[in-house]
Each structure stands twice: as C-alpha cells, then as structure tokens.
Design a protein around this motif. Sequence first.
Motif, PDB file in Angstrom:
ATOM      1  N   ALA A  65       0.865  -1.227  -0.058  1.00  0.00           N
ATOM      2  CA  ALA A  65      -0.110   0.154  -0.118  1.00  0.00           C
ATOM      3  C   ALA A  65       0.730   1.134  -0.060  1.00  0.00           C
ATOM      4  N   VAL A  66       2.074   1.274   0.741  1.00  0.00           N
ATOM      5  CA  VAL A  66       2.808   2.452   0.903  1.00  0.00           C
ATOM      6  C   VAL A  66       3.444   2.760  -0.478  1.00  0.00           C
ATOM      7  N   GLU A  67       3.759   1.691  -1.329  1.00  0.00           N
ATOM      8  CA  GLU A  67       4.424   2.072  -2.785  1.00  0.00           C
ATOM      9  C   GLU A  67       3.308   2.247  -3.663  1.00  0.00           C
ATOM     10  N   ILE A  68       2.035   1.775  -3.555  1.00  0.00           N
ATOM     11  CA  ILE A  68       1.086   2.073  -4.465  1.00  0.00           C
ATOM     12  C   ILE A  68       0.653   3.628  -4.441  1.00  0.00           C
ATOM     13  N   GLU A  69       0.472   4.090  -2.963  1.00  0.00           N
ATOM     14  CA  GLU A  69       0.208   5.344  -2.614  1.00  0.00           C
ATOM     15  C   GLU A  69       1.437   6.338  -2.671  1.00  0.00           C
ATOM     16  N   LYS A  70       2.445   5.862  -3.141  1.00  0.00           N
ATOM     17  CA  LYS A  70       3.900   6.549  -3.372  1.00  0.00           C
ATOM     18  C   LYS A  70       4.113   7.288  -2.066  1.00  0.00           C
ATOM     19  N   MET A  71       3.791   6.860  -0.927  1.00  0.00           N
ATOM     20  CA  MET A  71       4.217   7.253   0.330  1.00  0.00           C
ATOM     21  C   MET A  71       5.648   7.080   0.705  1.00  0.00           C
ATOM     22  N   THR A  72       6.433   7.969   1.047  1.00  0.00           N
ATOM     23  CA  THR A  72       7.625   7.851   1.586  1.00  0.00           C
ATOM     24  C   THR A  72       7.798   7.788   3.109  1.00  0.00           C
ATOM     25  N   PRO A  73       8.173   6.408   3.716  1.00  0.00           N
ATOM     26  CA  PRO A  73       8.534   6.359   5.060  1.00  0.00           C
ATOM     27  C   PRO A  73       9.734   6.866   5.557  1.00  0.00           C
ATOM     28  N   SER A  74       9.824   7.164   7.019  1.00  0.00           N
ATOM     29  CA  SER A  74      10.949   7.729   7.386  1.00  0.00           C
ATOM     30  C   SER A  74      12.328   7.106   7.317  1.00  0.00           C
ATOM     31  N   ARG A  75      11.996   5.886   7.307  1.00  0.00           N
ATOM     32  CA  ARG A  75      13.130   4.825   7.085  1.00  0.00           C
ATOM     33  C   ARG A  75      12.683   3.848   5.978  1.00  0.00           C
TER      34      ARG A  75
END
Length: 221
Positions: free
Chosen positions: A47-57
Amino acid sequence: MKKIKLDIVGLSYSQTQSGAYALVLGEVGGNRRLPVIIGGFEAQSIAVEIEKMTPSRPLTHDLFKSFAETFKIKLEEVLIYNLVDGIFFAKLICTDGEQTSEIDARTSDAVALAVRFECPIYTYDFIMNTAGIVIEGNDFAFLENIENVGNYKQSENPSEEKEHESVEKEKEKEKEPAKNKPSPYASLTLEQLEKTLEKAIENEQYETAAKIRDEIEKRKS
C-alpha cells in the motif's frame, strides 16, 4: 503453459483472520480475480508503494530494491507459478544484463517488489481456473464482499484431469454435514487455540487458520 498477466485490484482487511489482508489480483483484459491472503506488514508495504508514500526509514522491500539496483540487478517479472495445499508459490525473474536468474519468494514479498520495480506480474491459466473467481459487476462490489468468497484455494495437480477430480472431491467434502466432521481442535483451550492461530497465520497456513478461527468463534458464540 499459458501465462496470464495480473494487475493489483485492491487490498481488503480480513474480518475472519486477525491481522491478515486479502490482496486481490485481477486478470488483465478479463473478469477473473485471484484473492491471496497476506500478512499485515506485507499489505502495508504494498500500500505504501502504491500510494507513493515515503516512510521515514526504508522498509525491507525498499532495502531489497536499493541493494539490487546498487549491483545492477533488475527485476523483470514476478511469476505466481504454483498452488499447493492452499499456498501460492511465486518466483522473481531477475537479470544483471548478462544472466537471468529465478529466485523463490513468498507471493506477498514478490508483489511488494513488483510494485517497486514496476515490473509485470503473471500467473498460469490453471491457477486462475482453480483459485480464480469470476466477478459480475464492478471490483468495488467484489472487494466489499471479499469475505464471502469461500474456499478459493485448491491443490494443484500435474494433469488437468487430476486437477478437476481433486476440485470435485473438495466440493463433495464441503457438502458433508458438519456433524460428520468433528473438529481436530476441540480438545484445545481457548488460549491454546489463539496461539495456534497466530502460528498458522505466521506460517501462511491460511486454510488451517480458517478452521481454527471457526472453532474460536464457535466457543465464543
């Protein structure tokens, strides 16, 4: 064998398996859908990659991609190639420009990497015939009712004839009265059932987990 290209249709939280999600893959140009039960971490990573979110690490799958790119390794495709005892088997088709290699992987990890490398996802037609679900209407309605899909996981057999025979036997078993099928978990305490359920999900033994979950719900009702 004929390969079928798949797209990610969506992710749906599982109401019957605690902490699990249903990853729904859709046949490109067709109306068959392939639901795969995956863990919460893998679902979050996809989901993080599909939504193009950038995690802190960097997440584990981000690290894998960075590692591969550092050494000039490209992920060309993901192939879900087998289905045994309710568990999907996948592999990564990788290349360094000179040599192509196949790496065994969990389906959830393979898909999480596929979205990062923007590579295609494939499966074989016999898997879609065995575990795929034909939808009528739109995918939104399908995702809303994903919990009512039923037992879509069957064992894969070497020949189409044996595969068909196996599926028919499973259907006959499902028609047997519940009283003829005593639960093998009846002797366990509720606490033991909860621990066994966690281990089954951790090991991706989702068919077993579903049976344990049924026993737990029966005790609580």
